[in-house]
Design a protein around this motif. Structure first.
Motif, PDB file in Angstrom:
ATOM      1  N   ASN A   5      45.649  43.978  45.797  1.00 44.55           N
ATOM      2  CA  ASN A   5      44.243  44.123  46.139  1.00 44.55           C
ATOM      3  C   ASN A   5      43.397  43.622  44.981  1.00 44.55           C
ATOM      4  O   ASN A   5      43.337  44.238  43.922  1.00 44.55           O
ATOM      5  CB  ASN A   5      43.913  45.598  46.423  1.00 44.55           C
ATOM      6  CG  ASN A   5      44.650  46.107  47.648  1.00 44.55           C
ATOM      7  OD1 ASN A   5      44.916  45.366  48.577  1.00 44.55           O
ATOM      8  ND2 ASN A   5      44.988  47.383  47.641  1.00 44.55           N
ATOM      9  N   LYS A   6      42.737  42.500  45.190  1.00 40.20           N
ATOM     10  CA  LYS A   6      42.022  41.839  44.099  1.00 40.20           C
ATOM     11  C   LYS A   6      40.519  42.054  44.206  1.00 40.20           C
ATOM     12  O   LYS A   6      39.981  42.351  45.265  1.00 40.20           O
ATOM     13  CB  LYS A   6      42.344  40.346  44.095  1.00 40.20           C
ATOM     14  CG  LYS A   6      43.826  40.040  43.873  1.00 40.20           C
ATOM     15  CD  LYS A   6      44.084  38.544  43.844  1.00 40.20           C
ATOM     16  CE  LYS A   6      45.574  38.238  43.694  1.00 40.20           C
ATOM     17  NZ  LYS A   6      46.111  38.746  42.408  1.00 40.20           N
ATOM     18  N   LEU A   7      39.862  41.856  43.068  1.00 37.57           N
ATOM     19  CA  LEU A   7      38.409  41.923  43.000  1.00 37.57           C
ATOM     20  C   LEU A   7      37.872  40.586  42.512  1.00 37.57           C
ATOM     21  O   LEU A   7      38.406  39.991  41.569  1.00 37.57           O
ATOM     22  CB  LEU A   7      37.957  43.027  42.058  1.00 37.57           C
ATOM     23  CG  LEU A   7      38.114  44.461  42.558  1.00 37.57           C
ATOM     24  CD1 LEU A   7      37.633  45.437  41.499  1.00 37.57           C
ATOM     25  CD2 LEU A   7      37.339  44.662  43.846  1.00 37.57           C
ATOM     26  N   GLY A   8      36.827  40.135  43.176  1.00 34.63           N
ATOM     27  CA  GLY A   8      36.183  38.889  42.786  1.00 34.63           C
ATOM     28  C   GLY A   8      34.688  39.086  42.679  1.00 34.63           C
ATOM     29  O   GLY A   8      34.139  40.124  43.078  1.00 34.63           O
ATOM     30  N   VAL A   9      34.015  38.090  42.146  1.00 32.99           N
ATOM     31  CA  VAL A   9      32.558  38.121  42.046  1.00 32.99           C
ATOM     32  C   VAL A   9      32.046  36.725  42.373  1.00 32.99           C
ATOM     33  O   VAL A   9      32.717  35.722  42.099  1.00 32.99           O
ATOM     34  CB  VAL A   9      32.108  38.579  40.636  1.00 32.99           C
ATOM     35  CG1 VAL A   9      32.540  37.610  39.554  1.00 32.99           C
ATOM     36  CG2 VAL A   9      30.601  38.815  40.595  1.00 32.99           C
ATOM     37  N   LEU A  10      30.871  36.662  42.995  1.00 36.79           N
ATOM     38  CA  LEU A  10      30.267  35.392  43.349  1.00 36.79           C
ATOM     39  C   LEU A  10      29.336  34.931  42.239  1.00 36.79           C
ATOM     40  O   LEU A  10      28.470  35.695  41.792  1.00 36.79           O
ATOM     41  CB  LEU A  10      29.473  35.517  44.655  1.00 36.79           C
ATOM     42  CG  LEU A  10      28.812  34.231  45.152  1.00 36.79           C
ATOM     43  CD1 LEU A  10      29.854  33.274  45.715  1.00 36.79           C
ATOM     44  CD2 LEU A  10      27.746  34.535  46.198  1.00 36.79           C
ATOM     45  N   LEU A  11      29.504  33.694  41.801  1.00 32.42           N
ATOM     46  CA  LEU A  11      28.593  33.101  40.840  1.00 32.42           C
ATOM     47  C   LEU A  11      27.361  32.634  41.622  1.00 32.42           C
ATOM     48  O   LEU A  11      27.469  31.742  42.460  1.00 32.42           O
ATOM     49  CB  LEU A  11      29.265  31.924  40.121  1.00 32.42           C
ATOM     50  CG  LEU A  11      28.721  31.564  38.750  1.00 32.42           C
ATOM     51  CD1 LEU A  11      29.697  30.666  37.996  1.00 32.42           C
ATOM     52  CD2 LEU A  11      27.358  30.900  38.819  1.00 32.42           C
ATOM     53  N   VAL A 294      41.388  43.665  53.585  1.00 31.74           N
ATOM     54  CA  VAL A 294      40.827  42.690  52.658  1.00 31.74           C
ATOM     55  C   VAL A 294      41.774  42.499  51.479  1.00 31.74           C
ATOM     56  O   VAL A 294      42.238  43.471  50.875  1.00 31.74           O
ATOM     57  CB  VAL A 294      39.440  43.149  52.154  1.00 31.74           C
ATOM     58  CG1 VAL A 294      38.957  42.279  50.997  1.00 31.74           C
ATOM     59  CG2 VAL A 294      38.432  43.122  53.292  1.00 31.74           C
ATOM     60  N   ASP A 295      42.060  41.254  51.153  1.00 28.01           N
ATOM     61  CA  ASP A 295      42.888  40.956  49.984  1.00 28.01           C
ATOM     62  C   ASP A 295      42.047  40.839  48.719  1.00 28.01           C
ATOM     63  O   ASP A 295      42.432  41.331  47.669  1.00 28.01           O
ATOM     64  CB  ASP A 295      43.680  39.669  50.219  1.00 28.01           C
ATOM     65  CG  ASP A 295      44.676  39.823  51.346  1.00 28.01           C
ATOM     66  OD1 ASP A 295      45.740  40.417  51.113  1.00 28.01           O
ATOM     67  OD2 ASP A 295      44.382  39.378  52.470  1.00 28.01           O
ATOM     68  N   THR A 296      40.900  40.164  48.828  1.00 29.73           N
ATOM     69  CA  THR A 296      39.979  40.061  47.698  1.00 29.73           C
ATOM     70  C   THR A 296      38.593  40.484  48.139  1.00 29.73           C
ATOM     71  O   THR A 296      38.000  39.867  49.031  1.00 29.73           O
ATOM     72  CB  THR A 296      39.899  38.625  47.142  1.00 29.73           C
ATOM     73  OG1 THR A 296      41.190  38.193  46.715  1.00 29.73           O
ATOM     74  CG2 THR A 296      38.944  38.565  45.955  1.00 29.73           C
ATOM     75  N   ALA A 297      38.085  41.548  47.533  1.00 24.87           N
ATOM     76  CA  ALA A 297      36.713  41.987  47.776  1.00 24.87           C
ATOM     77  C   ALA A 297      35.814  41.309  46.749  1.00 24.87           C
ATOM     78  O   ALA A 297      36.019  41.470  45.539  1.00 24.87           O
ATOM     79  CB  ALA A 297      36.602  43.505  47.653  1.00 24.87           C
ATOM     80  N   VAL A 298      34.845  40.542  47.236  1.00 24.92           N
ATOM     81  CA  VAL A 298      33.975  39.766  46.352  1.00 24.92           C
ATOM     82  C   VAL A 298      32.600  40.428  46.275  1.00 24.92           C
ATOM     83  O   VAL A 298      31.952  40.652  47.302  1.00 24.92           O
ATOM     84  CB  VAL A 298      33.837  38.314  46.853  1.00 24.92           C
ATOM     85  CG1 VAL A 298      32.867  37.526  45.972  1.00 24.92           C
ATOM     86  CG2 VAL A 298      35.203  37.629  46.870  1.00 24.92           C
ATOM     87  N   LEU A 299      32.165  40.727  45.075  1.00 25.23           N
ATOM     88  CA  LEU A 299      30.859  41.330  44.841  1.00 25.23           C
ATOM     89  C   LEU A 299      29.812  40.235  44.683  1.00 25.23           C
ATOM     90  O   LEU A 299      30.013  39.291  43.898  1.00 25.23           O
ATOM     91  CB  LEU A 299      30.887  42.211  43.592  1.00 25.23           C
ATOM     92  CG  LEU A 299      31.502  43.609  43.712  1.00 25.23           C
ATOM     93  CD1 LEU A 299      32.967  43.550  44.131  1.00 25.23           C
ATOM     94  CD2 LEU A 299      31.387  44.366  42.389  1.00 25.23           C
TER      95      LEU A 299
END
Length: 322
Positions: A5-11, A294-299
């Motif tokens: 379970n990964k975490l991402g962020v939007l640039l 969800v595999d990657t939740a992107v903030l």
């Protein structure tokens, strides 16, 4: 944080250029697994952004979410992605989607069948990156004896950025995963998974507007403006699975403006449609997204605020994931 379970962020697409690389470096330092980039019209190109970020970071995976299929010839996409994959290996994820209809119409490239365009484009890019010689006479993609001189040793994941049931089914058929735009609630994720039918190996990347603050109400106020659009037709697939969907549309019909609609939205709805609240609350909401598939939740940092400050505010929440 390097688990399933990964975490991402939007640039952010409109970040000041002097903060662009600082945002990327900070995202990597804070421990995010993935940094996602937008090729929104008419801001900055996705390939160029990915090149800059990959060259100036060492660990973080970079996702392009998304390249509009109608705006880019698949040969050009394959050439660029192949080169980046040669240099940076498995640190790149490629997203291809329909693009927003209004933007594509402005550019004069909106196709009669966006679904066919997307499917043919993804298929051609994958086959070219796989080292195949392509002969294609599709509805939109016409290639004659084309092969890359330097195909990458491994094909990066190719994901489809789509929303509705028909496009989601096609994503399950031709893509390695799906990028779901905000708001991606657990209910929408479950409904999307049912449409995709791509199996457990099909990755889901889900975007959500996010604000972390010790005051839950302050966090809600930060994200409210981003929710102005959720009653518009393009977002219907996101909203229909929710148990308050009819009440949401009724509220919008009684508001003169989208701003009024966002301000009058009950706190409970805001909590469901965004990742807003204390570090503990946001962490729990992210866990619910992972449990929903969800595999990657992107903030997504809210626009209109200091993006670097928003990013730093995520740090306390990130520590709760170990």
């Amino acid at each position: 944080m390097h688990n399933a379970n990964k975490l991402g962020v939007l640039l952010p697409r409109d970040i000041a250029i002097e903060d662009f690389l600082t945002f990327a470096h900070t995202s990597e330092r804070l421990g995010f697994d993935e940094l996602w980039l937008a090729e929104d019209c008419f801001f900055r190109g996705g390939i160029a952004q990915a090149t800059a970020v990959l060259a100036s970071t060492s660990r973080i995976t970079v996702g392009i979410g998304i390249l509009p299929a109608a705006l880019r010839n698949p040969v050009a996409t394959a050439l660029e992605v192949s080169f980046l994959t040669e240099l940076y290996g498995d640190r790149l994820i490629l997203g291809i989607g329909h693009g927003m209809p209004t933007w594509m119409q402005q550019a004069g490239v909106w196709p009669e069948s966006p679904l066919a365009m997307l499917s043919e484009n993804i298929t051609a890019v994958r086959e070219l990156l796989s080292g195949k010689t392509i002969e294609s006479a599709g509805r939109y993609v016409h290639l004659d004896d084309i092969a890359l001189e330097f195909p990458p040793r491994s094909v990066p994941p190719i994901m489809a950025g789509v929303r509705g049931p028909k496009s989601l089914r096609e994503s399950g058929r031709v893509a390695d995963g799906t990028i779901l735009a905000e708001p991606s609630t657990p209910e929408y994720v479950v409904a999307a998974r049912q449409s995709i039918r791509g199996g457990a190996e099909h990755r889901i990347v889900a975007y959500n507007v996010a604000a972390v603050n010790e005051s839950a109400d302050s966090a809600r106020q930060v994200v409210r403006p981003a929710l102005r659009v959720v009653a518009e037709p393009e977002w219907r697939a996101h909203i229909q699975p929710l148990d308050f969907s009819e009440k949401l549309y009724d509220l919008r019909s009684r508001c003169e403006t989208a701003d009024e609609f966002a301000e009058r939205m009950p706190a409970e709805w805001v909590d469901r449609l965004a990742l807003a609240g204390t570090p503990e609350t946001v962490a729990q909401r992210i866990r619910q997204l992972h449990e929903a598939g969800v595999d990657t939740a992107v903030l997504v940092p809210p626009s209109g605020h200091d993006y670097l400050d928003s990013l730093r505010n995520f740090e306390t929440m990130l520590t709760l994931f170990g």
